[in-house]
Design an enzyme around this catalytic site. Structure first.
Site, PDB file in Angstrom:
ATOM      1  N   ASP A 145     -12.294  62.112  30.993  1.00 15.50           N
ATOM      2  CA  ASP A 145     -11.808  63.281  31.920  1.00 15.50           C
ATOM      3  C   ASP A 145     -11.585  64.267  31.211  1.00 15.50           C
ATOM      4  OD1 ASP A 145      -9.923  64.863  33.290  1.00 15.50           O
ATOM      5  OD2 ASP A 145      -8.447  63.615  33.260  1.00 15.50           O
ATOM      6  N   GLU A 199     -13.359  63.906  40.183  1.00 14.74           N
ATOM      7  CA  GLU A 199     -11.939  63.472  39.838  1.00 14.74           C
ATOM      8  C   GLU A 199     -11.185  62.608  40.731  1.00 14.74           C
ATOM      9  OE1 GLU A 199     -10.123  67.184  38.242  1.00 14.74           O
ATOM     10  OE2 GLU A 199     -11.832  67.152  36.623  1.00 14.74           O
ATOM     11  N   LYS A 244     -12.422  75.153  30.946  1.00 15.25           N
ATOM     12  CA  LYS A 244     -13.174  74.526  31.989  1.00 15.25           C
ATOM     13  C   LYS A 244     -13.165  75.791  33.125  1.00 15.25           C
ATOM     14  CE  LYS A 244     -12.462  70.395  34.944  1.00 15.25           C
ATOM     15  NZ  LYS A 244     -11.512  69.265  35.108  1.00 15.25           N
ATOM     16  N   ASP A 281      -3.505  66.255  42.782  1.00 14.46           N
ATOM     17  CA  ASP A 281      -3.753  66.002  41.582  1.00 14.46           C
ATOM     18  C   ASP A 281      -2.835  67.619  40.917  1.00 14.46           C
ATOM     19  OD1 ASP A 281      -4.443  66.689  39.002  1.00 14.46           O
ATOM     20  OD2 ASP A 281      -6.482  66.155  39.389  1.00 14.46           O
TER      21      ASP A 281
HETATM   22  P1  ADP Z   1      -4.999  68.670  33.162  1.00 11.52           P
HETATM   23  O1  ADP Z   1      -5.655  68.062  34.462  1.00 11.52           O
HETATM   24  O2  ADP Z   1      -4.886  70.268  33.770  1.00 11.52           O
HETATM   25  O3  ADP Z   1      -5.778  68.718  32.054  1.00 11.52           O
HETATM   26  P2  ADP Z   1      -2.864  67.015  32.794  1.00 11.52           P
HETATM   27  O4  ADP Z   1      -3.020  66.094  34.117  1.00 11.52           O
HETATM   28  O5  ADP Z   1      -2.945  66.465  31.359  1.00 11.52           O
HETATM   29  O6  ADP Z   1      -3.654  68.273  33.076  1.00 11.52           O
HETATM   30  O7  ADP Z   1      -1.344  67.511  32.872  1.00 11.52           O
HETATM   31  C1  ADP Z   1      -0.734  68.324  32.176  1.00 11.52           C
HETATM   32  C2  ADP Z   1       0.529  68.917  32.581  1.00 11.52           C
HETATM   33  O8  ADP Z   1       1.629  67.639  32.650  1.00 11.52           O
HETATM   34  C3  ADP Z   1       1.249  69.508  31.422  1.00 11.52           C
HETATM   35  O9  ADP Z   1       2.010  70.794  32.145  1.00 11.52           O
HETATM   36  C4  ADP Z   1       2.491  68.785  31.170  1.00 11.52           C
HETATM   37  O10 ADP Z   1       3.627  69.297  30.441  1.00 11.52           O
HETATM   38  C5  ADP Z   1       2.714  68.011  32.045  1.00 11.52           C
HETATM   39  N1  ADP Z   1       3.392  66.540  31.621  1.00 11.52           N
HETATM   40  C6  ADP Z   1       2.573  65.591  31.015  1.00 11.52           C
HETATM   41  N2  ADP Z   1       3.753  64.634  30.917  1.00 11.52           N
HETATM   42  C7  ADP Z   1       4.814  64.980  31.569  1.00 11.52           C
HETATM   43  C8  ADP Z   1       6.200  64.223  31.666  1.00 11.52           C
HETATM   44  N3  ADP Z   1       6.514  63.245  31.224  1.00 11.52           N
HETATM   45  N4  ADP Z   1       6.936  64.967  32.673  1.00 11.52           N
HETATM   46  C9  ADP Z   1       6.651  66.136  33.271  1.00 11.52           C
HETATM   47  N5  ADP Z   1       5.505  66.687  33.049  1.00 11.52           N
HETATM   48  C10 ADP Z   1       4.772  66.134  32.045  1.00 11.52           C
HETATM   49 MG    MG Z   2      -6.787  66.707  35.367  1.00  9.11          MG
END
Ligand code: ADP
Ligand code: MG
Length: 642
Positions: A28, A190, A90, A212
């Protein structure tokens, strides 16, 4: 021992299995975080880094010398090196310098001037890097991680892309994989990957919404699943909405509570505040109240306060969801399920909102920030022929129509959107002017009817046609989309029976030579990476020996003569010097010198230790006693008793 066991197994069979199973990974490649997963013992698992962490922040920092730094460390220093640390790369994949995405956004980056097809960042080195190269650094870090975890080179990788990614963005992702030295088995949407992780495949049918919410982007997709075909019915979202907005809202709340003023804060204080807000946000997912400081009197934030602050942000996702359902031609009653994806959907208020919005309790028992990688791992395993589910048919669709520009800037669609891939189509065209000896072909992607509103993918020419009257030439154009959604276009003039070769010059992505150069550059760095690792290992070993020896000199120094001690201390100082200087050859050399030199000391210490343990007897004597005891045991027989 391990070798002996290995040989007992049927060599051919077991080795073949080992080579295939579990060595294909799903990746991912996220805007905020990236991760890698593989199928092990029939189920997909995320592969951790050396510290046990799954998520790799998608941040790359370039340095004046040395290999780029990827991940947490790069992100932590982003404020210090704003031009050299690329985050959210990205967003720039498959984009040119004149693209709205590049010019619209406020970014700290130094873009290289020019109107080439690919945007470039000017970073420390000094170097100019494309988004593909930056992404390749992230992919390479994950590749190394996976190779360590799986104990060998990878068979290949499935990399996920947003469902709305156009051909240029997909090609750029594929190029990034190649630059990283990965065999890209397939690109996978995705939301489709998330559905796969939930085991929705051949046996399941129906309509699913995939919600998402990541760090900085919100994507909604409606998937239709029939007979193993995943069709993306519609996609939507907001490219500037995500968990980062929660951080900002919470930061404001904290400032209001502590009586500070965000406007007058220094940049680094703002950064620190946002970091604190994010940490508190994560805690509030599982806790009702979080203290702002270790001292209770400095106040706290409750989950209810946080939820009130983010509600307007979460509510902004509703419009896109409704539009996506409308585009897919369904209402929420026709949905069979909702899947949660993205770290920000861990927030309980987001889950409640989604449930309310779709009238379905969302599927959320797989970690929403891992679910995409896990699904990609399932797909990778299938493609590598590892799992028992080879029968599963899995098809994806092209997200946007592919066509050709005709006279007057009109677009003729050759392959309509949502065609299941791989797919192909042929269409015949003719000349528009007398004595025309060539065709200019312009390949575009998009749903609009005019060329200006579609995305330009490639331009190429077909030359060498004999002059004919208008309308006489017959040009057959073939579009082929492979299983990754990547397009190849071929053109042939038919009336003359003469085949002319055409060269597709993509107006995006990279040429073969460019990719080769980047691969070459990456090998250069690979060597550097290797040197860095050898050095790190040599240092650890040297430091371990130096520390152990320093301790031994204190406890057992009396076992050495004054000259011996001076000599050892001299070599120790030399080794410490080499560790500082950072040449792994020199460190290794001095480490073995020291090892050799201190052997007698080690032996004396061992003898003394044994002596102490047996109360003053000589070691030779002990040897006799052991022999004697053995003899006795043999005499008494294996049972030992009477
Ligand atoms: P992307 O798909 O953009 O790469 P992610 O799916 O990894 O991103 O999501 C990242 C976001 O999720 C960030 O804003 C992070 O702070 C939030 N996040 C991760 N864990 C938690 C949690 N336990 N509670 C609330 N928000 C979270
Ligand atoms: Mg993502």
């Amino acid at each position: 021992m391990a070798d002996a066991l290995y040989d007992i197994a049927e060599p051919g069979e077991s080795k073949a299995k080992e080579a295939c199973a579990g060595r294909a990974v799903g990746i991912d490649l996220g805007t905020t975080n990236s991760l890698v997963a593989a199928v092990r013992d029939a189920s997909p698992v995320s592969l951790p880094d050396a510290e046990g962490r799954m998520l790799l922040p998608s941040a790359v920092r370039y340095r004046a010398d040395g290999a780029p730094i990827v991940g947490r460390e790069a992100l932590a220093a982003a404020a210090l090196y704003p031009h050299d640390t690329i985050v959210s790369v990205k967003r720039f994949m498959g984009r040119g310098p004149k693209d709205a995405e590049t010019t619209r956004r406020f970014t700290p980056y130094r873009f290289v001037e020019g109107d080439g097809p690919v945007v470039k960042f000017a970073v420390a080195g000094p170097r100019e890097v494309t988004p593909m190269e930056v992404s390749a650094e992230i992919l390479r870090a994950l590749k190394v991680r996976a190779e360590v975890a799986l104990g060998g080179p990878l068979e290949g990788a499935v990399i996920t892309v947003p469902a709305y990614f156009d051909d240029a963005q997909r090609q750029a992702t594929r190029d990034a994989g190649r630059i990283a030295g990965l065999e890209v088995l397939r690109l996978l949407n995705e939301p489709t990957a998330a559905a796969l992780a939930y085991g929705l495949d051949k046996k399941s049918e129906g309509m699913f919404a995939v919600y998402d919410l990541g760090g900085g982007t919100f994507d909604i997709s409606i998937l239709k699943l029939t007979g193993g075909v995943f069709e993306v019915k519609s996609t939507g979202g907001d490219t500037a909405l995500g968990g980062d907005d929660f951080d900002r809202a919470l930061a404001e709340l904290i400032v209001a509570k502590t009586g500070g003023d965000a406007a007058t804060m220094s940049a680094s204080a703002q950064r620190a505040l946002l970091d604190q807000a994010r940490a508190i946000k994560h805690q509030l997912t599982t806790e009702e109240t979080v203290l702002l400081d270790t001292r209770p009197e400095s106040g706290s934030v409750t989950r209810a306060e946080f939820e009130a602050a983010i509600l307007p942000i979460v509510a902004r996702t509703a419009a896109a969801c409704k539009r996506a359902m409308k585009d897919a031609g369904i209402d929420r009653g026709q949905l069979d399920g909702v899947i949660l994806v993205g770290g920000a959907t861990r927030v309980p208020a987001v889950r409640a909102f989604v449930e309310e919005l779709f009238g379905h309790e969302p599927l959320a028992d797989i970690d929403p920030d891992q679910v995409v990688a896990l699904g990609a791992a399932v797909q990778a395993d299938l493609l590598a022929g590892g799992g028992p589910r080879e029968d599963v048919l899995l098809l994806d669709v092209i997200p946007l129509s592919l066509g050709l520009e005709l006279m007057g800037g009109v677009v003729e669609k050759i392959i309509p959107r949502n065609s299941t891939i791989p797919t192909g189509a042929k269409q015949t065209f003719t000349t528009y002017a007398d004595k025309q000896t060539g065709f200019d072909l312009h390949v575009v992607q998009g749903e609009r009817e005019t060329v200006n509103e579609c995305r330009s993918l490639a331009r190429f020419q077909l030359k060498g046609i004999p002059p004919m009257a208008a309308g006489m030439a017959r040009l057959e154009v073939t579009f082929l989309v492979d299983a990754d959604g990547i397009l190849r276009v071929m053109a042939r003039e038919q009336t003359t029976g003469q085949e002319s070769s055409v060269e597709v010059k993509p107006s995006y992505g990279l040429t073969e030579e460019q990719i080769e150069q980047m691969l070459f550059d990456s090998y250069e760095y690979a060597e550097e990476d290797l040197t860095a690792r050898l050095l790190a290992e040599a240092r650890v070993e040297a430091e371990r020996i130096l520390a152990a020896l320093a301790g031994a000199l204190v406890s057992d120094g009396r076992l050495l003569s004054a000259e011996e001690r001076t000599a050892i201390e001299g070599t120790m100082a030399g080794l410490a010097e080499a560790v500082k200087a950072g040449d792994h050859h020199a460190i290794r050399k001095r480490t073995s010198e020291l090892d050799l030199q201190t052997k007698p000391f080690a032996e004396r210490r061992m003898n003394e230790g044994i002596n102490r343990a047996i109360g003053g007897h000589q070691v030779d004597e002990i040897g006799d006693r052991v022999e004697h005891a053995k003899g006795t045991a043999a005499h008494e027989g294996p049972g030992g008793g009477h």
